[in-house]
Design a protein around this motif. Structure first.
Motif, PDB file in Angstrom:
ATOM      1  N   ALA A  12       0.724  -1.111   0.194  1.00  0.00           N
ATOM      2  CA  ALA A  12      -0.099  -0.021   0.031  1.00  0.00           C
ATOM      3  C   ALA A  12       0.928   1.244  -0.021  1.00  0.00           C
ATOM      4  CB  ALA A  12      -1.055  -0.010   1.171  1.00  0.00           C
ATOM      5  N   VAL A  13       1.905   1.206   0.933  1.00  0.00           N
ATOM      6  CA  VAL A  13       2.880   2.269   0.562  1.00  0.00           C
ATOM      7  C   VAL A  13       3.309   2.738  -0.548  1.00  0.00           C
ATOM      8  CG1 VAL A  13       5.076   3.258   1.680  1.00  0.00           C
ATOM      9  CG2 VAL A  13       3.329   2.168   3.208  1.00  0.00           C
ATOM     10  N   SER A  14       3.881   1.436  -1.308  1.00  0.00           N
ATOM     11  CA  SER A  14       4.336   1.731  -2.634  1.00  0.00           C
ATOM     12  C   SER A  14       3.554   2.199  -3.689  1.00  0.00           C
ATOM     13  CB  SER A  14       4.927   0.274  -3.090  1.00  0.00           C
ATOM     14  OG  SER A  14       6.076  -0.300  -2.267  1.00  0.00           O
ATOM     15  N   SER A  15       2.216   1.758  -3.640  1.00  0.00           N
ATOM     16  CA  SER A  15       1.256   2.084  -4.532  1.00  0.00           C
ATOM     17  C   SER A  15       0.616   3.397  -4.047  1.00  0.00           C
ATOM     18  CB  SER A  15       0.352   0.722  -4.704  1.00  0.00           C
ATOM     19  OG  SER A  15      -0.471   0.705  -3.613  1.00  0.00           O
ATOM     20  N   GLY A  16       0.683   3.911  -2.743  1.00  0.00           N
ATOM     21  CA  GLY A  16      -0.089   5.146  -2.460  1.00  0.00           C
ATOM     22  C   GLY A  16      -1.475   4.989  -2.199  1.00  0.00           C
ATOM     23  N   THR A  17      -1.897   3.750  -1.669  1.00  0.00           N
ATOM     24  CA  THR A  17      -3.302   3.417  -1.539  1.00  0.00           C
ATOM     25  C   THR A  17      -3.447   3.204  -0.134  1.00  0.00           C
ATOM     26  OG1 THR A  17      -3.052   1.108  -1.954  1.00  0.00           O
ATOM     27  CG2 THR A  17      -3.869   2.592  -3.842  1.00  0.00           C
ATOM     28  N   GLY A  18      -4.718   3.112   0.287  1.00  0.00           N
ATOM     29  CA  GLY A  18      -5.042   2.740   1.685  1.00  0.00           C
ATOM     30  C   GLY A  18      -5.439   1.291   1.796  1.00  0.00           C
ATOM     31  N   VAL A  19      -5.173   0.803   3.196  1.00  0.00           N
ATOM     32  CA  VAL A  19      -5.683  -0.524   3.474  1.00  0.00           C
ATOM     33  C   VAL A  19      -6.667  -0.453   4.370  1.00  0.00           C
ATOM     34  CG1 VAL A  19      -4.852  -2.709   4.453  1.00  0.00           C
ATOM     35  CG2 VAL A  19      -3.059  -1.578   3.090  1.00  0.00           C
ATOM     36  N   GLY A  20      -7.593  -1.056   4.243  1.00  0.00           N
ATOM     37  CA  GLY A  20      -8.787  -1.242   5.001  1.00  0.00           C
ATOM     38  C   GLY A  20      -8.509  -2.366   6.161  1.00  0.00           C
ATOM     39  N   ALA A  21      -8.746  -2.055   7.283  1.00  0.00           N
ATOM     40  CA  ALA A  21      -8.537  -2.842   8.437  1.00  0.00           C
ATOM     41  C   ALA A  21      -9.769  -2.857   9.250  1.00  0.00           C
ATOM     42  CB  ALA A  21      -7.423  -2.360   9.336  1.00  0.00           C
ATOM     43  N   PHE A  22     -10.719  -3.887   9.057  1.00  0.00           N
ATOM     44  CA  PHE A  22     -11.971  -4.104   9.600  1.00  0.00           C
ATOM     45  C   PHE A  22     -12.063  -5.058  10.777  1.00  0.00           C
ATOM     46  CE2 PHE A  22     -12.237  -3.183   4.971  1.00  0.00           C
ATOM     47  CZ  PHE A  22     -13.418  -2.369   5.180  1.00  0.00           C
ATOM     48  N   ASN A  23     -12.808  -4.585  11.855  1.00  0.00           N
ATOM     49  CA  ASN A  23     -12.986  -5.127  13.182  1.00  0.00           C
ATOM     50  C   ASN A  23     -13.821  -6.514  12.856  1.00  0.00           C
ATOM     51  OD1 ASN A  23     -11.598  -3.196  14.142  1.00  0.00           O
ATOM     52  ND2 ASN A  23     -12.837  -2.822  15.627  1.00  0.00           N
ATOM     53  N   VAL A  24     -13.535  -7.719  13.511  1.00  0.00           N
ATOM     54  CA  VAL A  24     -14.169  -8.857  13.836  1.00  0.00           C
ATOM     55  C   VAL A  24     -14.823  -9.094  15.123  1.00  0.00           C
ATOM     56  CG1 VAL A  24     -13.879 -11.429  13.719  1.00  0.00           C
ATOM     57  CG2 VAL A  24     -12.832 -10.060  11.701  1.00  0.00           C
ATOM     58  N   HIS A  29     -18.599 -11.713  11.059  1.00  0.00           N
ATOM     59  CA  HIS A  29     -18.006 -10.640  10.573  1.00  0.00           C
ATOM     60  C   HIS A  29     -16.792 -10.941   9.734  1.00  0.00           C
ATOM     61  CE1 HIS A  29     -20.018  -8.478  13.768  1.00  0.00           C
ATOM     62  NE2 HIS A  29     -19.850  -7.416  13.482  1.00  0.00           N
ATOM     63  N   ALA A  30     -15.780 -12.165   9.979  1.00  0.00           N
ATOM     64  CA  ALA A  30     -14.723 -12.306   9.083  1.00  0.00           C
ATOM     65  C   ALA A  30     -15.207 -12.821   7.914  1.00  0.00           C
ATOM     66  CB  ALA A  30     -13.991 -13.487  10.038  1.00  0.00           C
ATOM     67  N   GLU A  31     -16.280 -13.732   7.682  1.00  0.00           N
ATOM     68  CA  GLU A  31     -16.766 -13.960   6.295  1.00  0.00           C
ATOM     69  C   GLU A  31     -17.411 -12.906   5.334  1.00  0.00           C
ATOM     70  OE1 GLU A  31     -18.678 -18.554   7.637  1.00  0.00           O
ATOM     71  OE2 GLU A  31     -19.809 -16.630   8.058  1.00  0.00           O
ATOM     72  N   ALA A  32     -17.798 -12.005   6.252  1.00  0.00           N
ATOM     73  CA  ALA A  32     -18.225 -10.878   5.543  1.00  0.00           C
ATOM     74  C   ALA A  32     -17.102  -9.883   4.716  1.00  0.00           C
ATOM     75  CB  ALA A  32     -19.076  -9.837   6.432  1.00  0.00           C
ATOM     76  N   VAL A  33     -16.101  -9.578   5.783  1.00  0.00           N
ATOM     77  CA  VAL A  33     -14.910  -8.874   5.492  1.00  0.00           C
ATOM     78  C   VAL A  33     -14.291  -9.477   4.251  1.00  0.00           C
ATOM     79  CG1 VAL A  33     -12.816  -8.142   5.926  1.00  0.00           C
ATOM     80  CG2 VAL A  33     -14.566  -7.698   7.646  1.00  0.00           C
ATOM     81  N   ILE A  34     -14.061 -11.039   4.323  1.00  0.00           N
ATOM     82  CA  ILE A  34     -13.242 -11.508   3.169  1.00  0.00           C
ATOM     83  C   ILE A  34     -14.232 -11.496   2.022  1.00  0.00           C
ATOM     84  CG2 ILE A  34     -12.596 -13.765   2.462  1.00  0.00           C
ATOM     85  CD1 ILE A  34     -11.751 -14.193   5.494  1.00  0.00           C
ATOM     86  N   ALA A  35     -15.539 -11.811   2.133  1.00  0.00           N
ATOM     87  CA  ALA A  35     -16.364 -11.806   0.901  1.00  0.00           C
ATOM     88  C   ALA A  35     -16.348 -10.305   0.273  1.00  0.00           C
ATOM     89  CB  ALA A  35     -17.791 -12.072   1.261  1.00  0.00           C
ATOM     90  N   GLY A  36     -16.452  -9.267   1.011  1.00  0.00           N
ATOM     91  CA  GLY A  36     -16.278  -7.778   0.351  1.00  0.00           C
ATOM     92  C   GLY A  36     -14.918  -7.398  -0.110  1.00  0.00           C
ATOM     93  N   ALA A  37     -14.061  -8.083   0.238  1.00  0.00           N
ATOM     94  CA  ALA A  37     -12.631  -7.866  -0.137  1.00  0.00           C
ATOM     95  C   ALA A  37     -12.391  -8.504  -1.582  1.00  0.00           C
ATOM     96  CB  ALA A  37     -11.443  -8.353   0.825  1.00  0.00           C
ATOM     97  N   GLU A  38     -13.294 -10.024  -1.713  1.00  0.00           N
ATOM     98  CA  GLU A  38     -12.953 -10.766  -2.849  1.00  0.00           C
ATOM     99  C   GLU A  38     -13.925  -9.967  -3.735  1.00  0.00           C
ATOM    100  OE1 GLU A  38     -12.228 -14.923  -1.261  1.00  0.00           O
ATOM    101  OE2 GLU A  38     -14.195 -14.555  -1.552  1.00  0.00           O
ATOM    102  N   THR A  39     -15.063  -9.415  -3.611  1.00  0.00           N
ATOM    103  CA  THR A  39     -15.726  -8.472  -4.525  1.00  0.00           C
ATOM    104  C   THR A  39     -14.779  -7.496  -4.886  1.00  0.00           C
ATOM    105  OG1 THR A  39     -17.929  -9.187  -3.491  1.00  0.00           O
ATOM    106  CG2 THR A  39     -17.758  -6.972  -4.809  1.00  0.00           C
ATOM    107  N   ALA A  40     -14.297  -6.658  -4.219  1.00  0.00           N
ATOM    108  CA  ALA A  40     -13.664  -5.472  -4.580  1.00  0.00           C
ATOM    109  C   ALA A  40     -12.208  -5.754  -5.190  1.00  0.00           C
ATOM    110  CB  ALA A  40     -13.220  -4.544  -3.361  1.00  0.00           C
ATOM    111  N   ARG A  41     -11.864  -7.082  -5.068  1.00  0.00           N
ATOM    112  CA  ARG A  41     -10.231  -7.455  -5.502  1.00  0.00           C
ATOM    113  C   ARG A  41      -9.299  -6.818  -4.861  1.00  0.00           C
ATOM    114  NH1 ARG A  41     -11.520  -8.714 -12.002  1.00  0.00           N
ATOM    115  NH2 ARG A  41     -13.271 -10.035 -11.618  1.00  0.00           N
ATOM    116  N   GLN A  42      -9.469  -6.498  -3.354  1.00  0.00           N
ATOM    117  CA  GLN A  42      -8.509  -5.753  -2.690  1.00  0.00           C
ATOM    118  C   GLN A  42      -7.999  -6.585  -1.409  1.00  0.00           C
ATOM    119  OE1 GLN A  42      -7.269  -2.765  -3.713  1.00  0.00           O
ATOM    120  NE2 GLN A  42      -8.309  -2.956  -5.499  1.00  0.00           N
ATOM    121  N   PRO A  43      -6.704  -6.204  -0.969  1.00  0.00           N
ATOM    122  CA  PRO A  43      -6.322  -6.936   0.174  1.00  0.00           C
ATOM    123  C   PRO A  43      -6.892  -6.356   1.203  1.00  0.00           C
ATOM    124  CG  PRO A  43      -4.815  -5.216  -0.576  1.00  0.00           C
ATOM    125  CD  PRO A  43      -5.713  -5.532  -1.771  1.00  0.00           C
ATOM    126  N   VAL A  44      -6.938  -6.956   2.583  1.00  0.00           N
ATOM    127  CA  VAL A  44      -7.635  -6.419   3.780  1.00  0.00           C
ATOM    128  C   VAL A  44      -7.002  -7.202   4.855  1.00  0.00           C
ATOM    129  CG1 VAL A  44      -9.208  -8.219   3.974  1.00  0.00           C
ATOM    130  CG2 VAL A  44     -10.100  -6.166   4.388  1.00  0.00           C
TER     131      VAL A  44
END
Length: 275
Positions: A12-24, A29-44
């Motif tokens: 994220a630092v290299s690409s100048g983007t932000g990383v979402g850190a979501f509370n479980v 909650h964990a299943e939802a965060v991973i599902a959302g990340a897979e939809t967005a195709r983003q690390p989490v």
């Protein structure tokens, strides 16, 4: 795939983007965060807080290992983070639980004690191969770095990082924990000044109350790790109220709540990655 937190943050630092850190809180909650990340195709990052551990009867390993197992099967990079840890015994369970990082929170202590305790925690974390985040605290008070009106002094932030050896710093720039409305206005000039003098990635706590435009601007000015918790719970409980179900089958409640959280995660990750 389960990765070390440092790998995701460094990218994220290299690409100048932000990383979402979501509370479980629950496995949903964990299943939802991973599902959302897979939809967005983003690390989490998946965060388990000391309060979450307390909710689960003081036991970290069951929720952490289940969450780590989900992360290992994800098709996007996922890291596991132990958040807002004040208890040293809990801190030392992080590595065995599959965590790649911890946030050690001694911000309620006076500055010198915060430095001493955080330095000790950082030394242990690094010896265990963990990335560690900390919080400076509110200068002159004990309400924490995210008390209303608190602001982090850049010079003191730099000195704190140098004295403690931490890998990231949570800073106070206008957000607050547990906000249910997205009305926070951040001090972007302060974020830029902190970025210029603090030699580690900056972390924004209380991001549920920050509008999309403010989040994008914060990342442009130097924020990297963006902590989000309350927004998931707003989505979860909102879905339950909307359904108004009377069935005794809890799956009828949990499925729409999980879907609502996943939608929230996907939307927010889209914001954080669009800078």
């Amino acid at each position: 795939m389960l990765l070390p937190t440092s790998a995701i943050i460094d990218q994220a630092v290299s690409s100048g983007t932000g990383v979402g850190a979501f509370n479980v809180i629950t496995l949903e909650h964990a299943e939802a965060v991973i599902a959302g990340a897979e939809t967005a195709r983003q690390p989490v990052l998946l965060q388990i807080s000391q309060n979450c551990v307390r909710f689960h009867g003081g036991r970290l390993l069951p929720i952490a290992r289940a969450t780590a197992a989900l992360a290992a099967e994800a098709v996007v990079p996922v890291a596991l983070h132990l958040d807002h840890v004040e208890d040293d015994i809990l801190l030392r369970q992080a590595a065995d639980a599959g965590c790649g990082s911890v946030m050690y929170d001694a911000s309620r202590l006076e500055y010198a004690e915060n430095v001493r305790a955080t330095r000790k925690a950082a030394d242990w974390a690094h010896s265990a191969g963990l990335w560690i985040e900390a919080e400076l605290g509110e200068v002159g008070g004990k309400e924490g770095a995210h008390a209303p009106g608190a602001r982090t002094d850049p010079g003191e932030a730099r000195a704190f990082v140098e004295a403690t050896g931490v890998d990231a710093l949570a800073v106070a720039v206008g957000s607050s924990h547990a906000m249910t409305t997205r009305t926070a206005t951040l001090d972007h000039s302060l974020i830029a000044r902190l970025r210029d003098v603090v030699p580690v990635p900056l972390v924004l706590h209380g991001s549920s109350g920050v509008p999309d435009t403010e989040l994008r601007e914060a990342i442009r000015h130097g924020m990297v790790k963006i902590n989000i918790g309350t927004a998931l719970n707003v989505a979860f409980t909102g879905a339950l109220r909307e359904k108004g179900l009377t069935t005794t089958d809890p799956r009828k409640y949990l499925a729409p709540a999980r879907d609502a959280m996943a939608d929230t995660v996907a939307q927010l990750l889209g914001v954080l990655s669009s800078c």
